[in-house]
Design an enzyme around this catalytic site. Structure first.
Site, short mmCIF file in Angstrom:
data_model
loop_
_atom_site.label_atom_id
_atom_site.label_comp_id
_atom_site.label_asym_id
_atom_site.label_seq_id
_atom_site.Cartn_x
_atom_site.Cartn_y
_atom_site.Cartn_z
CB VAL A 26 36.65 14.05 -23.72
CG1 VAL A 26 37.70 13.49 -22.76
CG2 VAL A 26 35.43 14.51 -22.94
CE LYS A 108 29.58 10.62 -18.36
NZ LYS A 108 30.36 11.83 -18.34
CD GLU A 132 40.43 8.63 -11.38
OE1 GLU A 132 39.34 8.96 -10.87
OE2 GLU A 132 41.20 7.81 -10.85
CB ILE A 139 37.76 14.55 -8.69
CG1 ILE A 139 37.24 15.98 -8.62
CG2 ILE A 139 38.03 14.00 -7.30
CD1 ILE A 139 35.94 16.13 -7.83
CD GLU A 193 27.42 12.87 -21.13
OE1 GLU A 193 27.43 12.17 -22.15
OE2 GLU A 193 28.44 13.09 -20.47
CG ASP A 204 26.65 12.09 -16.20
OD1 ASP A 204 27.35 11.67 -17.13
OD2 ASP A 204 27.12 12.71 -15.23
CE LYS A 208 29.92 11.71 -14.40
NZ LYS A 208 29.60 13.14 -14.39
N1 LIG Z 1 32.22 16.42 -22.34
C1 LIG Z 1 32.57 16.20 -21.08
O1 LIG Z 1 32.76 17.13 -20.27
C2 LIG Z 1 32.74 14.79 -20.57
C3 LIG Z 1 33.18 14.58 -19.26
C4 LIG Z 1 33.40 13.28 -18.81
C5 LIG Z 1 33.15 12.22 -19.65
N2 LIG Z 1 32.68 12.45 -20.92
C6 LIG Z 1 32.44 11.27 -21.77
O2 LIG Z 1 33.42 11.26 -22.80
C7 LIG Z 1 32.87 10.68 -23.98
C8 LIG Z 1 33.04 11.65 -25.14
O3 LIG Z 1 32.31 12.83 -24.86
P1 LIG Z 1 32.53 14.16 -25.71
O4 LIG Z 1 31.84 15.23 -24.92
O5 LIG Z 1 33.94 14.31 -26.08
O6 LIG Z 1 31.66 13.82 -27.03
P2 LIG Z 1 31.62 14.63 -28.39
O7 LIG Z 1 32.20 15.99 -28.25
O8 LIG Z 1 30.23 14.55 -28.91
O9 LIG Z 1 32.57 13.80 -29.38
C9 LIG Z 1 32.25 12.49 -29.71
C10 LIG Z 1 33.25 11.95 -30.71
O10 LIG Z 1 32.96 10.57 -30.92
C11 LIG Z 1 33.08 10.31 -32.32
N3 LIG Z 1 32.31 9.10 -32.65
C12 LIG Z 1 30.99 8.85 -32.48
N4 LIG Z 1 30.70 7.58 -32.87
C13 LIG Z 1 31.87 7.04 -33.30
C14 LIG Z 1 32.23 5.77 -33.80
N5 LIG Z 1 31.32 4.80 -33.96
N6 LIG Z 1 33.52 5.56 -34.14
C15 LIG Z 1 34.45 6.53 -33.99
N7 LIG Z 1 34.17 7.75 -33.48
C16 LIG Z 1 32.89 8.01 -33.14
C17 LIG Z 1 32.57 11.57 -32.99
O11 LIG Z 1 33.01 11.57 -34.31
P3 LIG Z 1 32.83 12.81 -35.28
O12 LIG Z 1 33.88 13.81 -34.86
O13 LIG Z 1 33.09 12.28 -36.63
O14 LIG Z 1 31.43 13.32 -35.07
C18 LIG Z 1 33.21 12.63 -32.08
O15 LIG Z 1 34.52 12.91 -32.52
C19 LIG Z 1 31.41 10.36 -23.65
O16 LIG Z 1 31.33 9.02 -23.24
C20 LIG Z 1 31.10 11.26 -22.47
O17 LIG Z 1 30.10 10.72 -21.62
C21 LIG Z 1 32.48 13.70 -21.40
#
Ligand SMILES: NC(=O)c1ccc[n+]([C@@H]2O[C@H](COP(=O)([O-])OP(=O)(O)OC[C@H]3O[C@@H](n4cnc5c(N)ncnc54)[C@H](OP(=O)(O)O)[C@@H]3O)[C@@H](O)[C@H]2O)c1
Length: 408
Positions: A26, A108, A132, A139, A193, A204, A208
């Site tokens: 994200v 979430k 959001e 959405i 996730e 999840d 939400k």
């Molecule tokens: N993926 C989706 O479709 C989606 C949709 C809606 C909401 N979300 C939510 O959005 C959030 C991020 O999801 P994602 O899918 O983008 O996760 P992701 O691809 O696993 O990326 C997580 C990021 O967080 C960083 N991180 C972890 N611990 C940290 C810390 N203590 N300090 C600073 N950075 C840290 C990681 O660093 P490194 O790069 O160094 O590993 C990585 O860059 C989650 O809460 C998820 O529930 C995701």
């Protein structure tokens, strides 16, 4: 003579400076969306990440591994929190708010688990917390509930709000994939996730749903109080059973007003042609809002993935630059009426359920009021029965090959 004076409002490009925590699926989606945004530019002063050895697609001097250093910067007004675990996110978000920084988050789990604390921090420090992207991906549901439905008494809010489970069910149904293959595909596409159990076991969508309930009904529920059963045990037999009846299985989050109480749960559900949800496929989400006056409305969009979620986060960052914040009007009304926003869940009702099981002992935990249909073959055994809702909590987390779905 009446002179008509036309005033033209010239909107210049507006800008704010932020720090971004997390540069994964994200975070990178937001970064790209910001780079291509017209009319709004946010300066990302620093990006906080965790892994010092990871290859980055932009220059290393954009990054920091020291969250305290980032939070102490004097050149940012807000942070965007997009990290992958709720514990680190809680530290980052609470520290930011205590320092007077506005926050945008898509987390979430963090928001639902700690909603009461985060709500109080907003009031105490006069900062905004927007989320959001945490609910149904692209959405715009939270802002619609907050701004458009703020004065209307809502009857229900329900829908498909987990892209990963919906993707798995779609691929099993449309392509005949087995569960494991469909889950692997969802992970490869970035819909799931890090811990896919959160998706498939219904946690999840429950997180939400907790957020939707705050904005739709002005009530705060602790996630643990809300029932969630998932699709982790769904089989080809269940999918075929639904198809024979012209139906499909969807994981549906549901909240509805029942008198002064709220019913809220996440359950797999058989949906037929009469349902708006039957053709919501793959990573798409759909939220159906039923208002006392407006009737039913459906919002459909991509519920997961880098760009759809990044776009929702970008919209929140732009909203911050206009000093936008949630007013929580319904929650404040409830607090004024009962001193707090907490309310008991209604658990005193029955549901008509399809229960596929392996041995009869598995049924003992359920309060089965009436058996409507019973089926046994070498391939599967199932019941269709009226079941006391509260007894479903007895099997949560112990489903062990049991698959339960709401009928009708
Ligand atoms: N993926 C989706 O479709 C989606 C949709 C809606 C909401 N979300 C939510 O959005 C959030 C991020 O999801 P994602 O899918 O983008 O996760 P992701 O691809 O696993 O990326 C997580 C990021 O967080 C960083 N991180 C972890 N611990 C940290 C810390 N203590 N300090 C600073 N950075 C840290 C990681 O660093 P490194 O790069 O160094 O590993 C990585 O860059 C989650 O809460 C998820 O529930 C995701």
């Amino acid at each position: 003579m009446l002179r008509i004076i036309t005033t033209y409002l010239i909107l210049d490009t507006y800008k704010m400076d932020i720090a971004l925590f997390g540069f994964g699926c994200v975070g990178q989606g937001l970064y790209d969306a910001l780079g291509q945004s017209h009319g709004f530019k946010a300066g990302i002063q620093k990006i906080g990440v965790k892994d010092r050895h990871k290859l980055r697609k932009i220059a290393l001097d954009h990054f920091s591994f020291d969250s305290l250093e980032i939070l102490g910067r004097s050149d940012i007004q807000a942070i965007v929190e997009l990290v992958d675990n709720a514990e680190d996110a809680l530290d980052i978000v609470t520290s930011a708010m205590q320092r007077g920084l506005h926050v945008v988050s898509a987390n979430k789990k963090l928001l639902a688990e700690h909603f009461d604390v985060l709500f109080q921090l907003q009031q105490k420090h006069g900062v905004a917390l927007l989320y959001e992207g945490a609910c149904a991906g692209s959405i715009p549901i939270i802002r619609n509930l907050e701004e458009y439905y703020d004065t209307e008494s809502l009857i229900s809010v329900s829908g498909i709000i987990n892209g990963s489970s919906n993707y798995i069910l779609t691929r099993m149904d449309r392509d005949g994939l087995d569960y494991e293959t469909a889950l692997k595909q969802a992970q490869e596409l970035g819909f799931a996730e890090i811990d896919p159990w959160l998706d498939v076991a219904g946690f999840d969508p429950k997180y939400k749903l907790v957020l939707l309930v705050v904005h739709a009904f002005g009530v705060i529920f602790k996630p643990d109080a809300v029932l969630n059963l998932g699709i982790q045990n769904v089989s080809a037999f269940d999918i075929e059973h639904a198809a024979l009846k012209g139906q499909r299985i969807k994981l549906v989050a549901y909240a509805a007003r029942n008198g002064n109480n709220i019913q809220a749960f996440v359950l797999p559900r058989f949906v037929g042609k009469e349902s708006n949800l039957i053709n919501i496929d793959n990573e798409y989400n759909a939220v159906e809002i039923e208002g006392a006056f407006s009737g039913k409305q459906l919002l459909v969009g991509k519920g997961a993935g880098s760009y759809p979620t990044g776009a929702a986060v970008l919209s929140d960052v732009a909203a911050l630059s206009h000093q936008y914040r949630y007013e929580y009007k319904k929650l404040h009304q409830n607090i004024a009426a009962n001193g707090h926003g907490l309310q008991d869940l209604d658990k005193d009702f029955t549901l008509k359920l399809y229960i596929r099981y392996q041995d009869d002992a598995q049924l003992q935990a359920l309060d089965i009021k009436e058996v409507i249909e019973q089926y046994t073959s070498p391939r599967a055994k199932y019941l269709i029965a009226e079941v006391g809702f509260e007894s479903l909590y007895n099997i949560r987390g112990k489903e062990n090959k049991l698959f339960v779905a709401l009928v009708g």
